[in-house]
Scaffold this motif. Structure first.
Motif, PDB file in Angstrom:
ATOM      1  N   VAL A   1      -7.081   4.413   0.035  1.00  9.94           N
ATOM      2  CA  VAL A   1      -6.756   3.013   0.342  1.00  9.94           C
ATOM      3  C   VAL A   1      -7.951   2.165  -0.061  1.00  9.94           C
TER       4      VAL A   1
ATOM      5  N   ARG B   1     -10.207  -2.924   8.288  1.00 12.07           N
ATOM      6  CA  ARG B   1     -10.892  -1.711   8.730  1.00 12.07           C
ATOM      7  C   ARG B   1      -9.993  -0.522   8.440  1.00 12.07           C
ATOM      8  N   ILE B   2     -10.570   0.513   7.889  1.00 16.70           N
ATOM      9  CA  ILE B   2      -9.821   1.732   7.602  1.00 16.70           C
ATOM     10  C   ILE B   2     -10.309   2.797   8.564  1.00 16.70           C
TER      11      ILE B   2
ATOM     12  N   THR C   1       0.810  -1.221   0.000  1.00 16.88           N
ATOM     13  CA  THR C   1       0.000   0.000   0.000  1.00 16.88           C
ATOM     14  C   THR C   1       0.841   1.268   0.000  1.00 16.88           C
TER      15      THR C   1
ATOM     16  N   ARG D   1     -10.242   6.492   9.901  1.00 20.64           N
ATOM     17  CA  ARG D   1      -9.918   7.878   9.560  1.00 20.64           C
ATOM     18  C   ARG D   1     -10.425   8.732  10.719  1.00 20.64           C
TER      19      ARG D   1
ATOM     20  N   THR E   1      -6.006  -3.170  10.526  1.00 19.34           N
ATOM     21  CA  THR E   1      -6.519  -1.814  10.709  1.00 19.34           C
ATOM     22  C   THR E   1      -5.523  -0.835  10.111  1.00 19.34           C
ATOM     23  N   LEU E   2      -6.006  -0.007   9.194  1.00 20.11           N
ATOM     24  CA  LEU E   2      -5.165   0.994   8.542  1.00 20.11           C
ATOM     25  C   LEU E   2      -5.589   2.377   9.001  1.00 20.11           C
ATOM     26  N   THR E   3      -4.629   3.256   9.212  1.00 18.89           N
ATOM     27  CA  THR E   3      -4.907   4.637   9.578  1.00 18.89           C
ATOM     28  C   THR E   3      -4.161   5.537   8.595  1.00 18.89           C
TER      29      THR E   3
ATOM     30  N   GLU F   1      -9.960  -1.052   0.321  1.00 11.69           N
ATOM     31  CA  GLU F   1     -10.153  -2.105   1.314  1.00 11.69           C
ATOM     32  C   GLU F   1     -10.053  -3.496   0.678  1.00 11.69           C
TER      33      GLU F   1
END
Length: 194
Positions: free
Chosen positions: A156, A183-184, A128, A186, A147-149, A158
């Protein structure tokens, strides 16, 4: 893995023996029995009881249903039932350690969940382009949570993250199938501006 010895070794490495729970339960039972024994000996020797003599204790237990309010009796019974249920579950259910078995021919390989999580996080980071501190991965017994932040304005996908995580998982050839959840996250101010 066809060898019974290897299967036993893998089981020992991935499951907890519940030794601590058993020791705590046995020590509590032994202490209770020692107390009852001391009270009986003191009663037979015509000495005063430490807390409550055997005759007084039996009389108090026999009189509980009539002396105690119904609500208190129900509450005490519920607490005792819950404690009994916990002991039964501890006795029957296998304890799981945070490890997974990898299928590698006739060899027994066990990997820690933290190692698997770190490898998946690194692969997601590489694919990514997100910094490593913006990717968190947790591996459980049945699932992998990614989990992405991402920073403001960084798109991004999913679905692609899920495919990358699944591809990395399948390359390990784990003995049990894990479900992947992505899960993204923000921050709220980012969502409002978007």
């Amino acid at each position: 893995m066809s060898s019974p010895v290897l299967r036993r070794v893998v089981r020992r490495e991935t499951h907890s023996p519940r030794t601590v729970a058993m020791i705590v339960a046995v020590v509590l039972v032994i202490l209770a029995l020692v107390y009852v024994g001391v009270e009986i000996v003191l009663s037979l020797a015509a000495q005063p009881a430490l807390l409550l003599g055997p005759a007084a204790a039996l009389g108090a237990i026999a009189g509980l249903p009539t002396q105690m309010p119904a609500g208190a009796s129900i509450a005490i019974g519920a607490v005792i039932a819950v404690l009994g249920l916990i002991l039964v579950v501890l006795a029957i259910a296998p304890g799981r350690l945070s490890k997974h078995q990898l299928v590698v021919g006739e060899n027994a390989v066990v990997a820690d969940n933290g190692v698997i999580a770190s490898a998946i996080a690194q692969r997601v980071t590489d694919d990514t382009g997100l910094p490593r501190d913006q990717v968190r991965v947790g591996v459980g017994h049945r699932s992998v949570d990614v989990t992405l932040t991402p920073a403001v304005g960084v798109p991004v996908d999913e679905g692609s993250v899920r495919r990358v995580a699944d591809a990395e998982l399948s390359s390990y050839r784990l003995a049990s199938k894990l479900r992947t959840a992505v899960r993204i996250d923000r921050p709220r101010d980012q969502e409002e501006n978007a």
